[in-house]
Write a protein that holds these residues in place. Structure first.
Motif, PDB file in Angstrom:
ATOM      1  N   TRP A  51       5.044   4.865  -4.753  1.00 58.97           N
ATOM      2  CA  TRP A  51       6.495   5.519  -4.599  1.00 58.97           C
ATOM      3  C   TRP A  51       6.317   6.596  -5.615  1.00 58.97           C
ATOM      4  N   ASP A  72       0.863  -1.187  -0.036  1.00 60.58           N
ATOM      5  CA  ASP A  72       0.100  -0.110  -0.109  1.00 60.58           C
ATOM      6  C   ASP A  72       0.965   1.275   0.038  1.00 60.58           C
ATOM      7  N   VAL A  73       2.130   1.113  -0.624  1.00 65.22           N
ATOM      8  CA  VAL A  73       2.726   2.357  -0.651  1.00 65.22           C
ATOM      9  C   VAL A  73       2.911   2.865  -2.110  1.00 65.22           C
ATOM     10  N   ALA A  95       8.244   8.208  -0.682  1.00 63.00           N
ATOM     11  CA  ALA A  95       6.670   7.927  -0.227  1.00 63.00           C
ATOM     12  C   ALA A  95       6.467   8.596   0.945  1.00 63.00           C
ATOM     13  N   GLU A  96       5.189   9.578   0.895  1.00 65.96           N
ATOM     14  CA  GLU A  96       4.911  10.277   2.172  1.00 65.96           C
ATOM     15  C   GLU A  96       3.798   9.339   2.761  1.00 65.96           C
ATOM     16  N   ARG A  97       3.877   9.075   3.969  1.00 64.35           N
ATOM     17  CA  ARG A  97       2.803   8.172   4.765  1.00 64.35           C
ATOM     18  C   ARG A  97       2.007   9.190   5.801  1.00 64.35           C
ATOM     19  N   ASP A  98       1.300   8.848   6.531  1.00 66.78           N
ATOM     20  CA  ASP A  98       0.763   9.633   7.581  1.00 66.78           C
ATOM     21  C   ASP A  98       1.843   9.901   8.881  1.00 66.78           C
TER      22      ASP A  98
END
Length: 167
Positions: free
Chosen positions: A19, A16-17, A84-87
């Motif tokens: 890029w 679920d990433v 990748a930016e996640r929460d």
């Protein structure tokens, strides 16, 4: 560790990433630097081999082979760089043979730099440098367009300040 339905887990490609890639203009930037550091000795060896002695063909051939190999490798290396930016954190991956995945929690970021040297400015790219509470976990994302570098700097700074305020 394996998942029955999906096969072995890949620690360098979390599920679920999505890029984001760096600009392909990073390829010529890196090739120019390598061309300078290997091309100049190659030229000197060629001139001296023709003018003085023939044994200098050996280092000239070594430089030529290295230039060719690096010329083929650099585009693959640049394609392997992603972020990748996640929460809660930022992921940065790079490498082909020796792969690396850096996870930078937003709450650990102290400041974010954007830099661009003369060659970078000419090719319209910049580097975002992340400085964290631990110098060993500093990370960088090279080859971003200036607009993306500015957007990422502002977003990471805001997320870092929000995480620190919540502590």
């Amino acid at each position: 560790m394996t998942h029955p339905a999906s096969g072995p887990a890949d620690p360098f490609d979390p599920p679920d990433v999505t890029w984001d890639r760096v600009s392909p203009r990073l390829v010529p930037a890196r090739l120019v630097v390598v061309g300078f550091w290997l091309g100049l000795p190659l030229l000197v060896c060629l001139v001296l081999a023709l003018a003085v002695t023939g044994w200098l063909w050996i280092p000239a051939a070594v430089c030529a082979v290295l230039l060719l190999w690096i010329g083929l490798l650099v585009p693959r290396q640049v394609r392997a760089i992603g972020y990748a930016e996640r929460d809660d954190d930022l992921l940065i991956r790079k490498g082909i043979l020796f792969r690396e995945l850096v996870v930078v929690p937003y709450g650990r970021m102290q400041f974010v730099d954007v830099t661009a040297g003369p060659l970078d400015r000419r090719l319209n790219i910049a580097t975002v440098q992340l400085h964290t509470a631990s110098a060993s976990t500093d990370a960088e994302i090279p080859g971003l367009t200036p607009d993306e570098a500015e957007r990422l700097r502002d977003r990471l700074t805001a997320r870092g300040e929000a995480r620190l305020a919540g502590l």
